[in-house]
Design a protein around this motif. Structure first.
Motif, PDB file in Angstrom:
ATOM      1  N   ALA A  69      42.744  38.454  26.872  1.00 23.02           N
ATOM      2  CA  ALA A  69      41.133  38.096  28.347  1.00 23.02           C
ATOM      3  C   ALA A  69      41.466  36.839  28.371  1.00 23.02           C
ATOM      4  O   ALA A  69      41.110  36.199  27.599  1.00 23.02           O
ATOM      5  CB  ALA A  69      40.526  38.688  27.292  1.00 23.02           C
ATOM      6  N   ILE A  70      41.317  37.220  29.350  1.00 27.88           N
ATOM      7  CA  ILE A  70      41.378  35.502  30.729  1.00 27.88           C
ATOM      8  C   ILE A  70      40.143  35.656  31.523  1.00 27.88           C
ATOM      9  O   ILE A  70      39.846  36.627  32.306  1.00 27.88           O
ATOM     10  CB  ILE A  70      42.577  35.072  31.553  1.00 27.88           C
ATOM     11  N   PRO A  71      38.579  34.951  31.125  1.00 28.56           N
ATOM     12  CA  PRO A  71      37.627  34.772  32.477  1.00 28.56           C
ATOM     13  C   PRO A  71      37.902  34.475  33.896  1.00 28.56           C
ATOM     14  O   PRO A  71      38.975  33.392  33.868  1.00 28.56           O
ATOM     15  CB  PRO A  71      36.523  34.129  31.890  1.00 28.56           C
ATOM     16  N   LEU A  72      37.815  35.505  35.359  1.00 25.71           N
ATOM     17  CA  LEU A  72      38.465  35.078  36.069  1.00 25.71           C
ATOM     18  C   LEU A  72      37.190  36.085  36.987  1.00 25.71           C
ATOM     19  O   LEU A  72      37.043  36.920  37.102  1.00 25.71           O
ATOM     20  CB  LEU A  72      39.768  35.632  36.279  1.00 25.71           C
ATOM     21  N   ASP A  73      36.756  34.933  38.241  1.00 27.65           N
ATOM     22  CA  ASP A  73      36.119  34.807  39.446  1.00 27.65           C
ATOM     23  C   ASP A  73      37.335  34.862  39.846  1.00 27.65           C
ATOM     24  O   ASP A  73      37.845  34.231  41.169  1.00 27.65           O
ATOM     25  CB  ASP A  73      34.912  34.221  39.812  1.00 27.65           C
ATOM     26  N   VAL A  74      37.500  35.696  40.761  1.00 20.00           N
ATOM     27  CA  VAL A  74      38.799  36.196  41.958  1.00 20.00           C
ATOM     28  C   VAL A  74      38.446  35.428  43.267  1.00 20.00           C
ATOM     29  O   VAL A  74      38.933  35.179  44.343  1.00 20.00           O
ATOM     30  CB  VAL A  74      39.604  37.522  42.302  1.00 20.00           C
ATOM     31  N   SER A  75      37.050  35.397  43.742  1.00 18.13           N
ATOM     32  CA  SER A  75      36.256  34.946  45.201  1.00 18.13           C
ATOM     33  C   SER A  75      36.428  33.334  44.539  1.00 18.13           C
ATOM     34  O   SER A  75      36.442  32.291  45.855  1.00 18.13           O
ATOM     35  CB  SER A  75      34.608  35.135  45.133  1.00 18.13           C
ATOM     36  N   ASP A  76      36.734  32.777  43.580  1.00 21.05           N
ATOM     37  CA  ASP A  76      37.121  31.232  43.101  1.00 21.05           C
ATOM     38  C   ASP A  76      38.800  30.977  42.981  1.00 21.05           C
ATOM     39  O   ASP A  76      39.318  30.936  42.415  1.00 21.05           O
ATOM     40  CB  ASP A  76      36.922  30.354  42.350  1.00 21.05           C
TER      41      ASP A  76
ATOM     42  N   PRO B  83      45.558  28.543  37.711  1.00 19.53           N
ATOM     43  CA  PRO B  83      45.552  28.179  36.269  1.00 19.53           C
ATOM     44  C   PRO B  83      45.087  29.579  35.678  1.00 19.53           C
ATOM     45  O   PRO B  83      45.599  29.675  34.266  1.00 19.53           O
ATOM     46  CB  PRO B  83      44.501  27.571  36.252  1.00 19.53           C
ATOM     47  N   ALA B  84      44.111  30.788  35.665  1.00 17.62           N
ATOM     48  CA  ALA B  84      44.223  31.537  35.151  1.00 17.62           C
ATOM     49  C   ALA B  84      45.608  32.062  35.017  1.00 17.62           C
ATOM     50  O   ALA B  84      46.410  32.832  33.719  1.00 17.62           O
ATOM     51  CB  ALA B  84      43.590  32.431  35.688  1.00 17.62           C
ATOM     52  N   PHE B  85      46.730  32.652  36.144  1.00 17.32           N
ATOM     53  CA  PHE B  85      47.946  32.970  36.463  1.00 17.32           C
ATOM     54  C   PHE B  85      49.280  32.438  35.040  1.00 17.32           C
ATOM     55  O   PHE B  85      50.232  32.917  34.046  1.00 17.32           O
ATOM     56  CB  PHE B  85      48.775  33.261  37.361  1.00 17.32           C
TER      57      PHE B  85
ATOM     58  N   VAL C  93      47.864  44.182  39.500  1.00 16.85           N
ATOM     59  CA  VAL C  93      46.896  45.224  39.941  1.00 16.85           C
ATOM     60  C   VAL C  93      45.505  44.127  40.169  1.00 16.85           C
ATOM     61  O   VAL C  93      44.971  43.467  39.782  1.00 16.85           O
ATOM     62  CB  VAL C  93      46.731  46.513  38.926  1.00 16.85           C
ATOM     63  N   ASN C  94      45.730  43.985  42.050  1.00 15.19           N
ATOM     64  CA  ASN C  94      44.861  43.650  42.244  1.00 15.19           C
ATOM     65  C   ASN C  94      43.562  44.461  42.604  1.00 15.19           C
ATOM     66  O   ASN C  94      43.406  45.533  43.401  1.00 15.19           O
ATOM     67  CB  ASN C  94      44.902  43.637  43.395  1.00 15.19           C
TER      68      ASN C  94
ATOM     69  N   LYS D 250      40.111  38.679  50.036  1.00 20.93           N
ATOM     70  CA  LYS D 250      40.523  37.191  49.953  1.00 20.93           C
ATOM     71  C   LYS D 250      41.263  36.647  48.952  1.00 20.93           C
ATOM     72  O   LYS D 250      42.070  36.429  48.278  1.00 20.93           O
ATOM     73  CB  LYS D 250      39.550  35.869  50.228  1.00 20.93           C
ATOM     74  N   GLY D 251      40.478  36.969  47.875  1.00 23.78           N
ATOM     75  CA  GLY D 251      40.120  36.914  46.010  1.00 23.78           C
ATOM     76  C   GLY D 251      41.955  38.064  46.604  1.00 23.78           C
ATOM     77  O   GLY D 251      43.253  37.912  45.677  1.00 23.78           O
ATOM     78  N   VAL D 252      42.061  39.207  46.774  1.00 24.50           N
ATOM     79  CA  VAL D 252      43.146  40.286  46.806  1.00 24.50           C
ATOM     80  C   VAL D 252      44.575  39.735  47.146  1.00 24.50           C
ATOM     81  O   VAL D 252      46.132  39.639  46.459  1.00 24.50           O
ATOM     82  CB  VAL D 252      43.031  41.662  47.138  1.00 24.50           C
ATOM     83  N   TYR D 253      44.248  38.573  49.151  1.00 24.58           N
ATOM     84  CA  TYR D 253      45.749  38.463  49.276  1.00 24.58           C
ATOM     85  C   TYR D 253      45.880  37.136  48.379  1.00 24.58           C
ATOM     86  O   TYR D 253      47.091  37.096  48.284  1.00 24.58           O
ATOM     87  CB  TYR D 253      45.244  37.872  50.644  1.00 24.58           C
ATOM     88  N   PHE D 254      44.945  36.229  47.835  1.00 28.70           N
ATOM     89  CA  PHE D 254      45.533  35.308  47.262  1.00 28.70           C
ATOM     90  C   PHE D 254      46.148  35.396  45.936  1.00 28.70           C
ATOM     91  O   PHE D 254      46.917  34.956  45.220  1.00 28.70           O
ATOM     92  CB  PHE D 254      44.018  33.586  47.252  1.00 28.70           C
ATOM     93  N   GLY D 255      45.339  36.290  45.596  1.00 27.35           N
ATOM     94  CA  GLY D 255      45.989  36.530  43.789  1.00 27.35           C
ATOM     95  C   GLY D 255      47.606  37.021  44.125  1.00 27.35           C
ATOM     96  O   GLY D 255      48.762  37.119  43.101  1.00 27.35           O
ATOM     97  N   ALA D 256      47.760  37.828  45.242  1.00 23.70           N
ATOM     98  CA  ALA D 256      48.930  38.748  45.364  1.00 23.70           C
ATOM     99  C   ALA D 256      50.078  37.311  45.811  1.00 23.70           C
ATOM    100  O   ALA D 256      51.102  37.339  45.029  1.00 23.70           O
ATOM    101  CB  ALA D 256      49.127  38.906  46.311  1.00 23.70           C
ATOM    102  N   VAL D 257      49.080  36.673  46.133  1.00 21.30           N
ATOM    103  CA  VAL D 257      50.461  35.050  46.982  1.00 21.30           C
ATOM    104  C   VAL D 257      50.889  33.958  45.798  1.00 21.30           C
ATOM    105  O   VAL D 257      51.793  33.730  45.035  1.00 21.30           O
ATOM    106  CB  VAL D 257      49.532  34.345  48.154  1.00 21.30           C
ATOM    107  N   GLU D 258      49.952  34.134  44.596  1.00 23.18           N
ATOM    108  CA  GLU D 258      50.068  33.365  43.308  1.00 23.18           C
ATOM    109  C   GLU D 258      50.895  34.222  42.095  1.00 23.18           C
ATOM    110  O   GLU D 258      51.953  33.772  41.884  1.00 23.18           O
ATOM    111  CB  GLU D 258      48.868  33.454  42.899  1.00 23.18           C
ATOM    112  N   ALA D 259      50.735  35.208  42.443  1.00 20.53           N
ATOM    113  CA  ALA D 259      51.670  36.024  42.229  1.00 20.53           C
ATOM    114  C   ALA D 259      52.901  36.120  42.040  1.00 20.53           C
ATOM    115  O   ALA D 259      54.178  36.452  41.438  1.00 20.53           O
ATOM    116  CB  ALA D 259      50.948  37.854  41.906  1.00 20.53           C
ATOM    117  N   ALA D 260      53.458  36.008  44.112  1.00 20.27           N
ATOM    118  CA  ALA D 260      54.525  36.215  44.422  1.00 20.27           C
ATOM    119  C   ALA D 260      55.149  35.551  43.915  1.00 20.27           C
ATOM    120  O   ALA D 260      56.815  35.468  43.563  1.00 20.27           O
ATOM    121  CB  ALA D 260      54.711  36.429  45.822  1.00 20.27           C
TER     122      ALA D 260
END
Length: 255
Positions: A61-68, A74-76, A90-91, A118-128
Motif C-alpha cells: 500500500a502506498i498513499p498517493l493523491d494523483v492530483s499532486d 516518488p510513489a512509483f 492502471v490509471n 492531469k493525474g492520468v497523463y503524468f502517471g502514464a509519463v512516470e510509468a513509461a
C-alpha cells in the motif's frame, strides 16, 4: 495457458481503496501480478493488502493523491524498490465533477481535471520512463490502462466537466499510444458504463436513480466483475498488438 498469466509482473492500481480500483487490484493479483495499491485512504488500502496476502498474493500500500503531480514519481520509485520493475499501470483514480455549469466552482473544475486528466497523463509519463529504462518496454511487457467512461462520448446531464475530463483521457490515451508505439508501450483505455459501486449506490437507491436505470435499454446496472476480462486482456500478452484502443463496456447504456 498458465492460470497465473501475470506471474512475475509488477502492477500499480491508483484509486485502489474502493470500487473498481479495489476490484482491479484483486483481479491482477489473482492472475499472478505483484500489486501496488495507491489511494488517499491509506487505512482502506491496508485492509485490501491484507486480503490479497491472505489469498497468497503479494501487495503493498502506498498513499498517493494523483492530483499532486510531484508525488507520483516518488510513489512509483517505492513500487520499484519493493516489487521490481513496473510493467502494468492502471490509471483508475477519479472524481465525479458533478455540477451544472452555472453553479460550477473553479475549485471543483480544477480538481476534476487534476485527478481525471492531469493525474492520468503524468502517471502514464512516470510509468513509461521506468518501463523504458528497465527494459520492460523492450521485452514487450509494458502496459498502461486508463479507466475512462462512456462519458467520454456522451453528454450526461449535470456532468459537463466530468465528460470533458474523460474525453480528454481518451484523447491522451491515443496520443501517448502513438508517441510510444516504437518503444512498444501499449496504452489503452476502458470506457465503462454505469456499474453499481460504493460511490453511486446511494443515488441509484433514490427515485431519481431508479428512473435513470429504467431509461437504460436493459434497465439494469452492471456488476463490478464485467471489466475483468478486458483488464486482463489489456494487461497481458494479447495486448502486444493492441494500443491506442478504447474498449466500451456499458450493457448498451449509451445506445
Amino acid at each position: 495457458m498458465s492460470d497465473k498469466p501475470l506471474a512475475g509482473r509488477a502492477a500499480i492500481v491508483t484509486g485502489a481503496s474502493s470500487g473498481l480500483g479495489r476490484r482491479f487490484a484483486h483481479v491482477l493479483s489473482d492472475a499472478g501480478a505483484s500489486v501496488a495499491l495507491m489511494a488517499r485512504r491509506v487505512d482502506r488500502l491496508a485492509d485490501e493488502v491484507a486480503a490479497i496476502e491472505a489469498k497468497g498474493g503479494r501487495a503493498i500500500a502506498i498513499p498517493l493523491d494523483v492530483s499532486d503531480v510531484s508525488a507520483i514519481g516518488p510513489a512509483f520509485d517505492k513500487v520499484e524498490a519493493a516489487l521490481g520493475p513496473i510493467s502494468i499501470l492502471v490509471n483508475n483514480a477519479g472524481v465525479g465533477g458533478e455540477g451544472m455549469a452555472l453553479e460550477m466552482t473553479e475549485e471543483t473544475f480544477d480538481q476534476t481535471i487534476a485527478v481525471n486528466t492531469k493525474g492520468v497523463y503524468f502517471g502514464a509519463v512516470e510509468a513509461a520512463k521506468r518501463m523504458i529504462a528497465s527494459g520492460v518496454a523492450e521485452r514487450g511487457e509494458a502496459r498502461i490502462i486508463n479507466i475512462a467512461s462512456i462519458a467520454a462520448f456522451e453528454q450526461l446531464g449535470g456532468l459537463t466537466v466530468y465528460c470533458l475530463s474523460k474525453a480528454a483521457c481518451v484523447s491522451l490515451t491515443k496520443g501517448l499510444a502513438r508517441e510510444w508505439a516504437r518503444p512498444r508501450i501499449a496504452v489503452n483505455a476502458i470506457c465503462p458504463g454505469y456499474i453499481e459501486t460504493e460511490i453511486n449506490s446511494d443515488w441509484f437507491g433514490t427515485e431519481g436513480g431508479q428512473k435513470q436505470i429504467k431509461g437504460f435499454p436493459r434497465r439494469r446496472l452492471m456488476d463490478e466483475d464485467v471489466l475483468d476480462e478486458a483488464l486482463l486482456m489489456l494487461a497481458g500478452r494479447r495486448a502486444h498488438f493492441i494500443t491506442g484502443t478504447t474498449i466500451t463496456i456499458d450493457d448498451g447504456q449509451s445506445l
